[in-house]
Design a protein around this motif. Structure first.
Motif, short mmCIF file in Angstrom:
data_model
loop_
_atom_site.label_atom_id
_atom_site.label_comp_id
_atom_site.label_asym_id
_atom_site.label_seq_id
_atom_site.Cartn_x
_atom_site.Cartn_y
_atom_site.Cartn_z
N GLN A 66 62.44 -16.44 47.42
CA GLN A 66 61.57 -15.82 48.67
C GLN A 66 61.01 -14.32 48.60
N ARG A 67 62.27 -13.70 48.00
CA ARG A 67 62.29 -12.16 48.40
C ARG A 67 61.51 -11.61 47.13
N ALA A 68 61.80 -12.51 46.07
CA ALA A 68 60.88 -11.88 45.02
C ALA A 68 59.38 -12.30 44.93
N ALA A 69 59.03 -13.37 45.58
CA ALA A 69 57.88 -13.77 45.82
C ALA A 69 56.94 -12.83 46.72
N ARG A 70 57.73 -12.38 47.81
CA ARG A 70 57.26 -11.22 48.87
C ARG A 70 57.00 -9.99 48.01
N GLU A 71 58.03 -9.48 47.14
CA GLU A 71 57.86 -8.29 46.50
C GLU A 71 56.50 -8.31 45.28
N SER A 72 56.44 -9.63 44.83
CA SER A 72 55.60 -9.83 43.91
C SER A 72 54.04 -9.58 44.70
N LEU A 73 54.00 -10.47 45.94
CA LEU A 73 52.79 -10.24 46.66
C LEU A 73 52.45 -8.85 47.18
N VAL A 74 53.46 -8.17 47.29
CA VAL A 74 53.23 -6.68 47.78
C VAL A 74 52.67 -5.97 46.76
N SER A 75 53.24 -6.27 45.60
CA SER A 75 53.10 -5.48 44.34
C SER A 75 51.33 -5.76 44.05
N ASP A 76 51.01 -7.11 44.07
CA ASP A 76 49.38 -7.50 43.67
C ASP A 76 48.69 -6.88 44.55
N ILE A 77 48.74 -6.72 45.89
CA ILE A 77 47.96 -6.29 46.97
C ILE A 77 48.08 -4.79 46.79
N SER A 78 48.98 -3.93 46.53
CA SER A 78 49.16 -2.64 46.34
C SER A 78 48.09 -2.24 45.12
N SER A 122 38.54 3.22 45.16
CA SER A 122 38.41 4.59 45.64
C SER A 122 37.85 5.04 46.75
N ASN A 123 36.88 4.13 47.26
CA ASN A 123 36.26 4.35 48.52
C ASN A 123 37.03 3.66 49.80
N THR A 124 37.09 4.51 50.96
CA THR A 124 37.95 4.44 52.16
C THR A 124 37.43 3.19 52.64
N GLU A 125 36.15 3.00 52.83
CA GLU A 125 35.66 1.77 53.48
C GLU A 125 36.05 0.42 52.56
N SER A 126 35.90 0.68 51.27
CA SER A 126 36.25 -0.42 50.37
C SER A 126 37.68 -0.72 50.28
N ILE A 127 38.52 0.37 50.34
CA ILE A 127 40.03 -0.07 50.51
C ILE A 127 40.26 -0.53 51.81
N ILE A 128 39.93 -0.35 52.90
CA ILE A 128 40.25 -1.17 54.18
C ILE A 128 39.84 -2.52 54.03
N ARG A 129 38.54 -2.78 53.33
CA ARG A 129 37.96 -4.19 53.22
C ARG A 129 38.71 -4.92 52.44
N GLU A 130 39.05 -4.17 51.16
CA GLU A 130 40.17 -4.82 50.46
C GLU A 130 41.54 -5.34 50.90
N ALA A 131 41.85 -4.38 51.61
CA ALA A 131 43.21 -4.72 52.55
C ALA A 131 43.13 -5.85 53.16
N VAL A 132 42.25 -5.81 53.96
CA VAL A 132 41.99 -7.08 55.03
C VAL A 132 41.69 -8.56 54.22
N GLN A 133 40.93 -8.34 53.52
CA GLN A 133 40.78 -9.43 52.67
C GLN A 133 41.94 -10.06 52.04
N GLU A 134 42.65 -9.22 51.34
CA GLU A 134 44.17 -9.54 50.70
C GLU A 134 45.17 -10.10 51.66
N LEU A 135 45.00 -9.38 52.85
CA LEU A 135 45.97 -9.99 53.90
C LEU A 135 45.65 -11.13 54.37
N GLY A 136 44.19 -11.45 54.49
CA GLY A 136 43.92 -12.80 55.11
C GLY A 136 44.03 -13.82 54.17
N GLN A 137 44.09 -13.62 52.73
CA GLN A 137 44.58 -14.25 51.90
C GLN A 137 46.01 -14.90 51.63
#
Length: 613
Positions: free
Chosen positions: A542-554, A561-576
Motif C-alpha cells: 500500500q505504501r508503495a502504491a501511494r508513493e507511486s501515485l504521488v510520483s505520477d501526479i508530481s 508550466s502555466n499556473t492555471e494549468s498546473i492547478i487544473r491538472e492537480a485538481v483533475q489528478e486528485l479527483g481521479q
C-alpha cells in the motif's frame, strides 16, 4: 717442623731424591769406570813385572822353572805363571796338570796369537776376563806369562767403592733432605697460594688461605689474591642478588599482566555496572593485595565522585553511608577527578590533600587514577595500602592500564544498557503500532474463519464464535474441552489477540497431552509471525502504491508550466485518485472575483479563485 708433617714436603723430598739419583748414578758409574781402568792399567803393569821377574829367575835358575811358577803363584796370591813354547804348548805351569797341554784350551785364538807374536807386553783379554803379562828374555827363550782374573782384580775395587758409596749416599740424602727442607720453606707460601687458586678454580670461593709467615712479594701476592677473591665474591653475590631481584620483578610483572588480563576478561563479561565494579574491586584486591579498593563514579551533575564499589569492611560502611567526595575537594580522589590525572601519596602523613577517613585508619599509601574513556571522565579508581612506599612504577603503569580497561568496561556497560533500553522502547512502540494496526484491521472487516474437515478440504466459516474459541480468547491461553479431545488456543501478535484456533480429535483418539499442547503453542507462535509478516507486506504494498501515485501526479504537474494549468491538472489528478470525491481548489488573495470548476465525481474538476482557501 710442621712442614715435615705435610704430604707436600715428602712429595717434594721424593722428587728431589729421584732427580738426584740420576746425576749421582752417572757420577758413580763414571768414577767406577775411571777407577777400574786405572786399577786394570796398574794391575797390568804389576802382572807384566811379575812375568818379567819369572822370566829372569827362570834364566838365572835353569831347571827349576816349574818350582818357580808355583812359587810365584803363591807369592802373588793367585796369579797363574807358565812358560809357553812357540808351538803354544805349556812348558811349565803353576797348575801342574796343564803341563804339556795346548794353551788354546784356555785362550781364544786372537789372544793366543797375540801372545805368541813374540812381543813383550800387556794384554787385556776382555772375552776371557783375564789380565795377561808377557815377557820374553831372549828371542830363543820361551815366553814367560803371568795371568790374573779380572774379577779378582776388580773385586777389591768394588768393595772399596761400596765402602765409599755408603757414606756418600748418606751424606747425599742428608743434603737432599736439607735442600728439600730449605726449598720447601720457600715453596710453602707458593704451594699455599697454588692450592688456594686450585680450590678457587673448582668454584670453592669460601676457602680461606693462611697468610701467616708470608712476607715480601709472596705476601703481597697472597693479599692481592685474597682481596681479588673477596671482590669477586661480592660481585657474584651482587650479581646473584640482581638476578634474583630481576627474576622476582619479572615474575611480579607477569602476575600484574595476568591480573590485567583477567580483570579485562572478567569485566568484559559483565553488563550490569554495579556487578562489574564490585567484581573488579575484588579482583584488584586478589591480585595486587591492597587492603582497600574503591571505585568512584561521577554523579549526574558531575560535582561529586560517589563510591560505587569496594572490597574492604571500611569501604562497605562507606557504601552504606553513601560516601562521596567533592570533585576538586581536599582528597586524593578529588584531585584526580578535577585534574584528570593520577595522584599518588606514598606516605599519606606527608600529603597535604589526603582525606583522613575514619573508616580506613590503617592507610599509609594511597593512589587515585581517573577513569577516562573516549575523552570523558567517568570517575576514579582509588587503592590504598597499609605500607608506606607501596606503589612502584610498574604498579602505577599496570593500574593505569587497569583504570583504562575499567573505564571502557563502564562505558560499554552503560552503552549496552542504553541500547537495551532503546531496543525495549522500540519494541514497545512497534508492538503498540502493530496492535493498533490489527485492531483497525479487525474492526474494518467482518468475522472471518476457516474450518478443515478432511485432509485437503478447507471451508470458510463466518458463523458466530464458538464457546471454546471464545473462552480461549477470553483467557488468552489454551483450553481443553470437557471430553479432552477438543483443544482451543488463542492467536496473539505482540500481545494483541487477533483470533483463536480449535483442534478436535476423533472420538476414539486419546486426550491431548502436554507435549501436543506445547507443539500447538509453538505452531501458534509461528502462525502469528507469519500473519504479522503478511500484514507488513500488505502495508508495504500500500505504501508503495501511494508513493507511486504521488510520483505520477508530481510528474504530470511538473510537465505543465502555466499556473492555471498546473492547478487544473492537480485538481483533475486528485479527483481521479480519490473515487467519488469532489475536489475544490481556491486561491487566496483575489479581491472578489472567484473562478470555480467543480467535479463531484471521478474525472470532474472544480477550480475556484478567491480570498479564502
Amino acid at each position: 717442623m710442621n712442614q715435615l708433617r705435610t704430604p707436600a714436603f715428602w712429595k717434594l723430598l721424593l722428587w728431589f731424591f729421584a732427580l738426584s739419583l740420576i746425576p749421582t748414578g752417572v757420577v758413580v758409574v763414571f768414577v767406577q769406570r775411571q777407577m777400574r781402568d786405572n786399577v786394570i792399567t796398574g794391575e797390568l803393569d804389576t802382572i807384566h813385572s811379575h812375568a818379567q821377574a819369572y822370566a829372569a829367575r827362570a834364566v838365572a835358575e835353569p831347571g827349576s822353572e816349574q818350582e818357580l811358577a808355583i812359587e810365584m803363584m803363591n807369592i802373588t796370591g793367585g796369579d797363574a805363571f807358565f812358560l809357553l813354547g812357540a808351538d803354544g804348548i805349556y812348558i811349565t805351569h803353576s797348575e801342574t796338570r796343564k803341563i804339556g797341554r795346548a794353551a788354546s784350551e784356555d785362550f781364544s785364538p786372537d789372544t793366543l796369537e797375540t801372545m805368541l807374536s813374540g812381543k813383550t807386553g800387556k794384554i787385556f783379554d776382555k772375552n776371557g776376563g783375564r789380565l795377561i803379562g808377557v815377557y820374553r828374555a831372549s828371542p830363543d827363550s820361551p815366553l814367560a806369562v803371568s795371568t790374573a782374573g779380572i774379577n779378582q782384580v776388580t773385586e777389591n775395587l768394588n768393595n772399596f767403592i761400596l765402602d765409599l758409596l755408603a757414606p756418600f749416599m748418606g751424606a747425599m740424602l742428608f743434603a737432599i733432605f736439607v735442600a728439600a727442607l730449605i726449598v720447601f720453606s720457600f715453596a710453602t707460601p707458593l704451594i699455599r697460594i697454588t692450592n688456594y687458586a686450585r680450590e678457587i678454580s673448582k668454584g670453592n670461593l669460601n676457602i680461606q688461605v693462611n697468610t701467616r709467615g708470608l712476607r715480601g712479594n709472596m705476601g703481597a701476592l697472597a693479599s692481592n689474591l685474597v682481596n681479588f677473591i673477596k671482590n669477586m665474591q661480592n660481585s657474584i653475590l651482587s650479581l646473584e642478588q640482581k638476578v634474583q631481584d630481576r627474576d622476582r620483578e619479572l615474575e611480579r610483572r607477569n602476575k600484574l599482566l595476568q591480573a590485567v588480563s583477567e580483570v579485562g576478561r572478567t569485566t568484559a563479561s559483565y553488563r550490569n555496572i554495579s556487578e562489574l565494579l564490585q567484581r573488579t574491586a575484588y579482583l584488584i584486591e586478589e591480585h595486587f593485595g591492597y587492603y582497600h579498593v574503591g571505585i568512584f563514579l561521577l554523579d549526574e551533575r558531575r560535582e561529586y565522585a560517589v563510591l560505587t564499589a569496594t572490597n574492604s569492611e571500611g569501604g562497605m560502611r562507606m557504601l552504606e553511608k553513601r560516601h562521596r567526595l567533592k570533585v576538586g575537594g581536599t582528597s586524593i580522589v578529588g584531585y584526580a577527578t578535577e585534574n584528570v590525572r593520577a595522584r599518588i601519596a606514598l606516605d599519606v602523613g606527608e600529603d597535604a590533600i589526603h582525606f583522613d577517613n575514619p573508616d580506613l585508619p590503617a592507610t599509609r599509601s594511597e593512589m587515585a587514577l581517573p577513569l577516562v574513556s573516549s575523552g570523558q571522565l567517568l570517575g576514579a579508581l582509588d587503592v590504598q595500602s597499609i605500607e608506606t612506599q607501596a606503589f612502584t612504577e610498574d604498579d602505577i603503569s599496570t593500574l593505569q592500564i587497569l583504570a583504562e580497561q575499567i573505564a571502557v568496561a563502564i562505558q560499554n556497560a552503560a552503552l549496552f544498557n542504553e541500547t537495551q533500553k532503546a531496543l525495549e522502547s522500540a519494541r514497545l512502540v512497534y508492538g503498540e503500532t502493530s496492535r493498533e494496526a490489527w485492531r483497525k484491521m479487525l474492526a474494518s472487516q467482518s468475522r472471518v474463519g476457516y474450518i478443515a474437515t478432511t485432509p485437503g478440504t478447507v471451508q470458510k466459516q463466518t458463523e458466530s464464535l464458538e464457546s471454546t474459541l471464545a473462552k480461549a480468547q477470553e483467557l488468552e491461553g489454551a483450553v481443553i474441552g470437557g471430553n479432552g479431545l477438543t483443544l482451543s488456543a488463542p492467536l496473539k501478535i505482540r500481545g494483541q489477540l487477533i483470533g483463536a484456533i480449535r483442534l478436535k480429535k476423533p472420538d476414539i483418539a486419546e486426550t491431548w497431552t502436554q507435549d501436543e499442547i506445547n507443539l500447538v503453542n509453538a505452531l501458534m507462535d509461528q502462525l502469528s509471525g507469519a500473519l504479522e509478516s503478511a500484514r507488513l507486506y500488505r502495508e508495504s504494498q500500500q505504501r508503495a502504491a501511494r508513493e507511486s501515485l504521488v510520483s505520477d501526479i508530481s510528474a504530470r504537474i511538473s510537465a505543465v508550466s502555466n499556473t492555471e494549468s498546473i492547478i487544473r491538472e492537480a485538481v483533475q489528478e486528485l479527483g481521479q485518485a480519490f473515487s467519488n470525491t469532489s475536489v475544490t481548489f481556491q486561491l487566496a488573495g483575489q479581491p472578489d472575483g472567484r473562478k470555480q470548476a467543480e467535479g463531484p465525481r471521478r474525472g470532474e474538476t472544480t477550480l475556484e479563485q478567491g480570498t479564502d482557501l
